[in-house]
Design a protein around this motif. Structure first.
Motif, PDB file in Angstrom:
ATOM      1  N   PRO A  26     104.022  75.091 -19.737  1.00 16.07           N
ATOM      2  CA  PRO A  26     103.632  73.923 -18.939  1.00 16.07           C
ATOM      3  C   PRO A  26     104.713  72.856 -18.983  1.00 16.07           C
ATOM      4  O   PRO A  26     105.220  72.512 -20.045  1.00 16.07           O
ATOM      5  CB  PRO A  26     102.347  73.442 -19.618  1.00 16.07           C
ATOM      6  N   MET A  27     105.072  72.334 -17.798  1.00 18.32           N
ATOM      7  CA  MET A  27     106.099  71.294 -17.706  1.00 18.32           C
ATOM      8  C   MET A  27     105.716  70.284 -16.633  1.00 18.32           C
ATOM      9  O   MET A  27     105.528  70.652 -15.475  1.00 18.32           O
ATOM     10  CB  MET A  27     107.464  71.902 -17.361  1.00 18.32           C
ATOM     11  N   THR A  28     105.587  69.036 -17.029  1.00 21.23           N
ATOM     12  CA  THR A  28     105.261  67.974 -16.077  1.00 21.23           C
ATOM     13  C   THR A  28     106.399  67.813 -15.075  1.00 21.23           C
ATOM     14  O   THR A  28     107.558  67.713 -15.452  1.00 21.23           O
ATOM     15  CB  THR A  28     105.028  66.657 -16.832  1.00 21.23           C
ATOM     16  N   ARG A  29     106.036  67.776 -13.756  1.00 26.69           N
ATOM     17  CA  ARG A  29     107.054  67.648 -12.710  1.00 26.69           C
ATOM     18  C   ARG A  29     106.805  66.455 -11.787  1.00 26.69           C
ATOM     19  O   ARG A  29     107.642  66.149 -10.941  1.00 26.69           O
ATOM     20  CB  ARG A  29     107.141  68.935 -11.875  1.00 26.69           C
ATOM     21  N   ASN A  30     105.663  65.779 -11.902  1.00 25.09           N
ATOM     22  CA  ASN A  30     105.396  64.521 -11.175  1.00 25.09           C
ATOM     23  C   ASN A  30     105.580  64.663  -9.662  1.00 25.09           C
ATOM     24  O   ASN A  30     106.211  63.831  -9.028  1.00 25.09           O
ATOM     25  CB  ASN A  30     106.315  63.403 -11.694  1.00 25.09           C
ATOM     26  N   ARG A  31     104.970  65.690  -9.103  1.00 23.41           N
ATOM     27  CA  ARG A  31     105.126  65.922  -7.673  1.00 23.41           C
ATOM     28  C   ARG A  31     103.793  66.225  -6.987  1.00 23.41           C
ATOM     29  O   ARG A  31     103.753  66.984  -6.012  1.00 23.41           O
ATOM     30  CB  ARG A  31     106.114  67.064  -7.431  1.00 23.41           C
ATOM     31  N   SER A  32     102.714  65.623  -7.469  1.00 26.15           N
ATOM     32  CA  SER A  32     101.400  65.803  -6.846  1.00 26.15           C
ATOM     33  C   SER A  32     100.821  64.431  -6.493  1.00 26.15           C
ATOM     34  O   SER A  32      99.988  63.894  -7.224  1.00 26.15           O
ATOM     35  CB  SER A  32     100.450  66.567  -7.777  1.00 26.15           C
ATOM     36  N   PRO A  33     101.263  63.847  -5.378  1.00 30.76           N
ATOM     37  CA  PRO A  33     100.801  62.501  -5.009  1.00 30.76           C
ATOM     38  C   PRO A  33      99.280  62.420  -4.920  1.00 30.76           C
ATOM     39  O   PRO A  33      98.625  63.304  -4.371  1.00 30.76           O
ATOM     40  CB  PRO A  33     101.441  62.280  -3.633  1.00 30.76           C
ATOM     41  N   GLY A  34      98.743  61.367  -5.489  1.00 30.02           N
ATOM     42  CA  GLY A  34      97.296  61.203  -5.492  1.00 30.02           C
ATOM     43  C   GLY A  34      96.572  62.181  -6.386  1.00 30.02           C
ATOM     44  O   GLY A  34      95.342  62.284  -6.327  1.00 30.02           O
ATOM     45  N   GLY A  35      97.327  62.900  -7.216  1.00 25.23           N
ATOM     46  CA  GLY A  35      96.713  63.877  -8.113  1.00 25.23           C
ATOM     47  C   GLY A  35      96.319  65.169  -7.439  1.00 25.23           C
ATOM     48  O   GLY A  35      95.635  66.005  -8.049  1.00 25.23           O
ATOM     49  N   LEU A  43     104.430  76.521  -3.548  1.00 23.05           N
ATOM     50  CA  LEU A  43     105.677  77.285  -3.439  1.00 23.05           C
ATOM     51  C   LEU A  43     106.370  77.374  -4.787  1.00 23.05           C
ATOM     52  O   LEU A  43     106.861  78.447  -5.182  1.00 23.05           O
ATOM     53  CB  LEU A  43     106.597  76.618  -2.411  1.00 23.05           C
ATOM     54  N   TYR A  44     106.424  76.273  -5.513  1.00 22.87           N
ATOM     55  CA  TYR A  44     107.069  76.242  -6.831  1.00 22.87           C
ATOM     56  C   TYR A  44     106.470  77.299  -7.764  1.00 22.87           C
ATOM     57  O   TYR A  44     107.188  78.080  -8.398  1.00 22.87           O
ATOM     58  CB  TYR A  44     106.918  74.847  -7.419  1.00 22.87           C
ATOM     59  N   TYR A  45     105.151  77.318  -7.850  1.00 25.58           N
ATOM     60  CA  TYR A  45     104.518  78.286  -8.744  1.00 25.58           C
ATOM     61  C   TYR A  45     104.642  79.712  -8.210  1.00 25.58           C
ATOM     62  O   TYR A  45     104.880  80.657  -8.989  1.00 25.58           O
ATOM     63  CB  TYR A  45     103.060  77.901  -9.003  1.00 25.58           C
ATOM     64  N   LEU A  53     102.296  85.249 -17.025  1.00 21.14           N
ATOM     65  CA  LEU A  53     101.349  84.146 -16.898  1.00 21.14           C
ATOM     66  C   LEU A  53     102.096  82.866 -16.577  1.00 21.14           C
ATOM     67  O   LEU A  53     103.110  82.553 -17.202  1.00 21.14           O
ATOM     68  CB  LEU A  53     100.553  83.952 -18.197  1.00 21.14           C
ATOM     69  N   LEU A  54     101.589  82.120 -15.602  1.00 19.58           N
ATOM     70  CA  LEU A  54     102.059  80.777 -15.321  1.00 19.58           C
ATOM     71  C   LEU A  54     101.064  79.796 -15.917  1.00 19.58           C
ATOM     72  O   LEU A  54      99.859  79.921 -15.707  1.00 19.58           O
ATOM     73  CB  LEU A  54     102.149  80.538 -13.813  1.00 19.58           C
ATOM     74  N   ILE A  55     101.564  78.811 -16.661  1.00 16.13           N
ATOM     75  CA  ILE A  55     100.722  77.729 -17.163  1.00 16.13           C
ATOM     76  C   ILE A  55     101.185  76.465 -16.458  1.00 16.13           C
ATOM     77  O   ILE A  55     102.363  76.119 -16.504  1.00 16.13           O
ATOM     78  CB  ILE A  55     100.831  77.577 -18.689  1.00 16.13           C
ATOM     79  N   THR A  56     100.268  75.806 -15.784  1.00 14.93           N
ATOM     80  CA  THR A  56     100.656  74.670 -14.952  1.00 14.93           C
ATOM     81  C   THR A  56     101.034  73.457 -15.796  1.00 14.93           C
ATOM     82  O   THR A  56     100.780  73.398 -17.001  1.00 14.93           O
ATOM     83  CB  THR A  56      99.521  74.247 -14.008  1.00 14.93           C
ATOM     84  N   GLU A  57     101.606  72.494 -15.113  1.00 14.95           N
ATOM     85  CA  GLU A  57     101.833  71.177 -15.695  1.00 14.95           C
ATOM     86  C   GLU A  57     100.506  70.576 -16.151  1.00 14.95           C
ATOM     87  O   GLU A  57      99.431  70.971 -15.695  1.00 14.95           O
ATOM     88  CB  GLU A  57     102.457  70.272 -14.652  1.00 14.95           C
ATOM     89  N   ALA A  99      95.536  76.662 -15.528  1.00 14.52           N
ATOM     90  CA  ALA A  99      95.798  75.226 -15.453  1.00 14.52           C
ATOM     91  C   ALA A  99      95.765  74.635 -16.853  1.00 14.52           C
ATOM     92  O   ALA A  99      94.828  74.870 -17.609  1.00 14.52           O
ATOM     93  CB  ALA A  99      94.763  74.531 -14.579  1.00 14.52           C
ATOM     94  N   GLN A 100      96.796  73.862 -17.192  1.00 13.08           N
ATOM     95  CA  GLN A 100      96.753  73.151 -18.469  1.00 13.08           C
ATOM     96  C   GLN A 100      95.969  71.850 -18.293  1.00 13.08           C
ATOM     97  O   GLN A 100      96.296  71.027 -17.439  1.00 13.08           O
ATOM     98  CB  GLN A 100      98.145  72.832 -18.998  1.00 13.08           C
TER      99      GLN A 100
END
Length: 356
Positions: A26-35, A43-45, A53-57, A99-100
């Motif tokens: 999990p890595m915070t990327r600060n690219r989800s406006p309004g949450g 696309l990123y994921y 396994l992908l673990i989200t920000e 999802a983390q």
């Protein structure tokens, strides 16, 4: 490496079977406006779906858990719809994604909380500043939670887990590390309570174990992982005996059927992986500074079942293939780690494009 290397063999984590033992940390990327997760997030994921396994920000389970700019949430219908785009895109590429769930607690600011005060186990500010839309500001003194409020916050972890599965995600990882709310309860410097939520390790771990139990009750334990780093100091937390804390957590969760236990990378002053192996009976995920050779060695030694990769995955959407072939990795651009657009997010080249 070859396709028969341990890193590229399937593994089952609880209810989910992975095609390999490589995870996106999990890595915070600060690219989800309004949450709300966007098409760009999807696309990123999806670009990284060759991981087992992908673990989200970190994704907040409640409006009161918001911290940082443009981090996603999992507490309303618009967010669920956004996460459905992400889940569908990842599954279309054959991937699996958790999802983390991250409540930031005192690592927040009234700017993120509609003027409200961040909450924490005790009214003790973390040292340092937080980046707001107006620039860096000192971390405020949080409001100590009333004991009567705590069960409702724990319940938000269950709600977030249920909404994650509703969105089509494969499960959740509870963020119990890095100085966020569950970690604040664990920390002997941030938690000065004298009630059943503070003092002994059993009391300080009560919030974390409650959050895990709430998620497990909502979606089944086989879709719930946990990330911890007892003894870590990120975000100004401290634990007088990280080894004892990890021993208690691992023992308490053994036999519960969880998907995995995930140890944050970094310098421990004790054998964290060894303690986790001895006291937790489920799959173990390790993280921190891994290359292919070290990952293979720890899998072969049975120190871990899965290895998570952070920054290397950020700049290399096809990291598993690059590890398998032993080819050079793209260099990440730190200036684009947090916030922004597609630059430094979805424009890193995969191997065919890189070879042109």
């Amino acid at each position: 490496m070859t396709d028969t290397s341990l890193l590229f063999t399937p593994v089952r984590l609880g209810d989910v079977t992975l095609k390999n033992r490589i995870a996106l940390a999990p890595m915070t990327r600060n690219r989800s406006p309004g949450g709300i997760p966007t098409d760009l997030n999807a696309l990123y994921y999806a670009q990284r779906a060759s991981a087992g396994l992908l673990i989200t920000e970190g994704t907040t389970p409640d409006a009161g858990g918001r911290g940082y700019i443009d981090i996603p949430g999992l507490y309303d219908a618009a967010q669920v719809a956004g996460w459905k785009k992400v889940a569908d895109a990842v599954h279309a590429k054959g991937g699996r994604i958790f999802a983390q769930v991250m409540h930031t607690g005192r690592i927040s600011h009234p700017d993120f909380l509609d003027g409200g005060t961040p909450v924490a186990p005790s009214a003790i500010a973390a040292a340092g500043t937080i980046i707001t839309r107006e620039g860096p500001k000192p971390l405020p003194v949080p409001r100590a939670l009333d004991a009567a409020e705590i069960p409702a916050i724990i319940a938000t972890y269950g709600r977030a887990a249920r909404l994650a599965v509703e969105a089509g995600l494969d499960g959740v990882e509870i963020h119990g590390a890095n100085g966020y709310l569950p970690s604040q309860f664990l920390a002997t410097n941030a938690n000065q309570r004298t009630d059943e939520w503070g003092g002994s390790v059993e009391n300080r771990a009560r919030f974390l174990l409650g959050a895990v139990a709430a998620a497990a009750e909502a979606i089944g334990p086989g879709r719930v992982g946990l990330r911890v780093n007892p003894g870590g100091t990120f975000n100004d937390v401290a634990d007088t005996d990280g080894a004892a804390t990890l021993t208690h957590i691992a023992t308490a969760l053994s036999g519960k059927g969880l998907a995995y236990l995930h140890l944050v990378g970094g310098a421990y002053d004790y054998d964290a992986a060894g303690i986790a192996r001895r006291h937790f009976d489920g799959p173990l995920m390790l993280n921190g500074g891994y290359d292919a050779a070290r990952a293979e060695a720890d899998l072969a030694a049975k120190r871990a079942d899965v290895i998570s990769f952070g920054v290397p995955f950020l700049a290399n959407p096809d990291l598993p293939e690059r590890l398998r072939l032993g080819v050079a990795l793209n260099a990440p651009d730190p200036s684009t780690f947090y916030g922004g657009d597609s630059r430094g997010y979805t424009d890193y080249p995969a191997l065919p494009a890189a070879a042109e």
